[in-house]
Design a protein around this motif. Structure first.
Motif, PDB file in Angstrom:
ATOM      1  N   SER A  47       0.859  -1.200   0.000  1.00 21.42           N
ATOM      2  CA  SER A  47       0.000   0.000   0.000  1.00 21.42           C
ATOM      3  C   SER A  47       0.883   1.234   0.000  1.00 21.42           C
ATOM      4  CB  SER A  47      -0.929   0.006   1.213  1.00 21.42           C
ATOM      5  OG  SER A  47      -0.190   0.148   2.406  1.00 21.42           O
ATOM      6  N   SER A  48       0.306   2.361  -0.386  1.00 18.51           N
ATOM      7  CA  SER A  48       1.072   3.606  -0.410  1.00 18.51           C
ATOM      8  C   SER A  48       1.394   4.029   1.017  1.00 18.51           C
ATOM      9  CB  SER A  48       0.274   4.702  -1.116  1.00 18.51           C
ATOM     10  OG  SER A  48      -0.708   5.214  -0.242  1.00 18.51           O
ATOM     11  N   ARG A  49       2.315   4.964   1.142  1.00 12.76           N
ATOM     12  CA  ARG A  49       2.713   5.404   2.488  1.00 12.76           C
ATOM     13  C   ARG A  49       1.597   6.170   3.185  1.00 12.76           C
ATOM     14  NH1 ARG A  49       5.219  10.157   3.772  1.00 12.76           N
ATOM     15  NH2 ARG A  49       4.851  11.853   2.316  1.00 12.76           N
ATOM     16  N   GLU A  50       0.601   6.607   2.428  1.00 13.15           N
ATOM     17  CA  GLU A  50      -0.525   7.318   3.024  1.00 13.15           C
ATOM     18  C   GLU A  50      -1.452   6.386   3.801  1.00 13.15           C
ATOM     19  OE1 GLU A  50      -2.369   9.519  -0.122  1.00 13.15           O
ATOM     20  OE2 GLU A  50      -0.658  10.842  -0.346  1.00 13.15           O
ATOM     21  N   ILE A  51      -1.397   5.106   3.501  1.00 12.43           N
ATOM     22  CA  ILE A  51      -2.198   4.121   4.237  1.00 12.43           C
ATOM     23  C   ILE A  51      -1.324   3.564   5.355  1.00 12.43           C
ATOM     24  CG2 ILE A  51      -3.394   1.900   4.124  1.00 12.43           C
ATOM     25  CD1 ILE A  51      -4.889   4.079   2.666  1.00 12.43           C
ATOM     26  N   VAL A  65      -5.752   6.065   7.499  1.00 13.09           N
ATOM     27  CA  VAL A  65      -5.071   6.985   6.590  1.00 13.09           C
ATOM     28  C   VAL A  65      -4.189   7.914   7.425  1.00 13.09           C
ATOM     29  CG1 VAL A  65      -5.374   8.804   4.865  1.00 13.09           C
ATOM     30  CG2 VAL A  65      -7.004   6.904   4.965  1.00 13.09           C
ATOM     31  N   ASP A  66      -2.901   7.940   7.114  1.00  7.32           N
ATOM     32  CA  ASP A  66      -1.955   8.812   7.807  1.00  7.32           C
ATOM     33  C   ASP A  66      -2.090  10.219   7.220  1.00  7.32           C
ATOM     34  OD1 ASP A  66       0.237  10.243   8.754  1.00  7.32           O
ATOM     35  OD2 ASP A  66       1.598   8.529   8.606  1.00  7.32           O
ATOM     36  N   MET A  67      -2.713  11.120   7.982  1.00 10.71           N
ATOM     37  CA  MET A  67      -2.960  12.471   7.461  1.00 10.71           C
ATOM     38  C   MET A  67      -1.674  13.262   7.264  1.00 10.71           C
ATOM     39  SD  MET A  67      -6.031  12.796   6.600  1.00 10.71           S
ATOM     40  CE  MET A  67      -5.990  14.568   6.272  1.00 10.71           C
ATOM     41  N   ARG A  68      -0.652  12.989   8.057  1.00 15.40           N
ATOM     42  CA  ARG A  68       0.628  13.676   7.837  1.00 15.40           C
ATOM     43  C   ARG A  68       1.192  13.289   6.467  1.00 15.40           C
ATOM     44  NH1 ARG A  68       4.245  15.990  11.301  1.00 15.40           N
ATOM     45  NH2 ARG A  68       3.359  16.712  13.241  1.00 15.40           N
ATOM     46  N   ALA A  69       1.152  11.995   6.154  1.00 20.74           N
ATOM     47  CA  ALA A  69       1.635  11.546   4.845  1.00 20.74           C
ATOM     48  C   ALA A  69       0.750  12.104   3.734  1.00 20.74           C
ATOM     49  CB  ALA A  69       1.665  10.021   4.783  1.00 20.74           C
ATOM     50  N   ARG A  70      -0.557  12.139   3.974  1.00 20.66           N
ATOM     51  CA  ARG A  70      -1.510  12.640   2.980  1.00 20.66           C
ATOM     52  C   ARG A  70      -1.242  14.105   2.658  1.00 20.66           C
ATOM     53  NH1 ARG A  70      -4.161  12.812  -0.888  1.00 20.66           N
ATOM     54  NH2 ARG A  70      -6.384  12.543  -1.171  1.00 20.66           N
ATOM     55  N   LEU A  71      -0.765  14.848   3.673  1.00 24.09           N
ATOM     56  CA  LEU A  71      -0.472  16.269   3.501  1.00 24.09           C
ATOM     57  C   LEU A  71       0.995  16.522   3.138  1.00 24.09           C
ATOM     58  CD1 LEU A  71      -2.536  17.534   6.548  1.00 24.09           C
ATOM     59  CD2 LEU A  71      -2.994  18.108   4.158  1.00 24.09           C
ATOM     60  N   GLY A  72       1.765  15.452   2.984  1.00 25.42           N
ATOM     61  CA  GLY A  72       3.176  15.619   2.636  1.00 25.42           C
ATOM     62  C   GLY A  72       4.026  16.139   3.776  1.00 25.42           C
ATOM     63  N   PRO A 151      -9.325   4.202  -2.814  1.00 23.25           N
ATOM     64  CA  PRO A 151      -9.407   2.957  -3.588  1.00 23.25           C
ATOM     65  C   PRO A 151      -8.127   2.689  -4.377  1.00 23.25           C
ATOM     66  CG  PRO A 151     -11.420   4.216  -3.859  1.00 23.25           C
ATOM     67  CD  PRO A 151     -10.435   5.090  -3.124  1.00 23.25           C
ATOM     68  N   GLU A 152      -7.533   3.748  -4.945  1.00 21.82           N
ATOM     69  CA  GLU A 152      -6.292   3.572  -5.680  1.00 21.82           C
ATOM     70  C   GLU A 152      -5.165   3.185  -4.740  1.00 21.82           C
ATOM     71  OE1 GLU A 152      -5.726   7.300  -7.757  1.00 21.82           O
ATOM     72  OE2 GLU A 152      -7.868   7.269  -8.247  1.00 21.82           O
ATOM     73  N   MET A 153      -5.169   3.804  -3.540  1.00 23.24           N
ATOM     74  CA  MET A 153      -4.107   3.503  -2.570  1.00 23.24           C
ATOM     75  C   MET A 153      -4.220   2.051  -2.124  1.00 23.24           C
ATOM     76  SD  MET A 153      -3.703   6.902  -0.202  1.00 23.24           S
ATOM     77  CE  MET A 153      -5.408   7.135   0.236  1.00 23.24           C
ATOM     78  N   MET A 154      -5.436   1.578  -1.946  1.00 24.30           N
ATOM     79  CA  MET A 154      -5.628   0.207  -1.492  1.00 24.30           C
ATOM     80  C   MET A 154      -5.175  -0.786  -2.562  1.00 24.30           C
ATOM     81  SD  MET A 154      -6.667   0.382   1.542  1.00 24.30           S
ATOM     82  CE  MET A 154      -7.169  -1.299   1.855  1.00 24.30           C
TER      83      MET A 154
END
Length: 156
Positions: A47-51, A65-72, A151-154
């Motif tokens: 999975s992506s680092r955001e998950i 979902v890691d919001m820090r990763a989601r926000l960069g 869905p794409e991240m999963m």
């Protein structure tokens, strides 16, 4: 806070506030299912680092979902355990990892402004506007936008 509000202001919206990387965010309370301390998050291979992974919350499988990763943003260095805000999208449960939960704010809907042009683009793509509070900007998180890549991240 409530002194500033007048009865005739129109529609009021309640937000659950959260701190992520030192920035104040607000999630519409209508979208928040619960707030919890995530325990035993299981990483999802490939999975992506955001998950951050998945966990079992009262018998439901929740994608975290890691919001820090989601926000960069970089990982926190304070060593404090993250908190999570439980949200739902199309029948699927998600936990948004945040640094700290705040209070519930009741704000006038007509005081919400469009995203400022100088708002960090990483925040702007997830924001549904801002509220200017006393000396602070609260970015309103658009839960659908936050989760639209899920869905794409999963599947990654």
């Amino acid at each position: 806070m409530s002194k500033k509000m007048q009865v005739g202001e129109g529609a009021m919206v309640e937000y659950v506030t959260a701190m992520i990387g030192g920035q104040l965010f607000g999630l519409p309370i209508s979208r928040v299912q619960d707030v919890f301390m995530p325990e035993r998050v299981t990483r999802v291979p490939l999975s992506s680092r955001e998950i951050a992974g998945v966990l079992n919350l009262r018998g439901r499988i929740v994608t975290v979902v890691d919001m820090r990763a989601r926000l960069g943003l970089p990982k926190p260095e304070d060593g404090k355990p993250p908190m999570a805000v439980g949200v739902d999208l199309r029948g699927e449960s998600y936990g948004l990892l945040i640094d700290q939960i705040g209070e519930v704010l009741r704000l006038a809907e007509d005081n919400k402004e469009e995203n400022p042009v100088n708002l960090d683009p990483r925040m702007a793509k997830l924001a549904g506007g801002v509220h200017r509070l006393d000396g602070q900007l609260m970015v309103v998180l658009d839960v659908d936008r936050v989760l639209e890549l899920a869905p794409e991240m999963m599947a990654a």
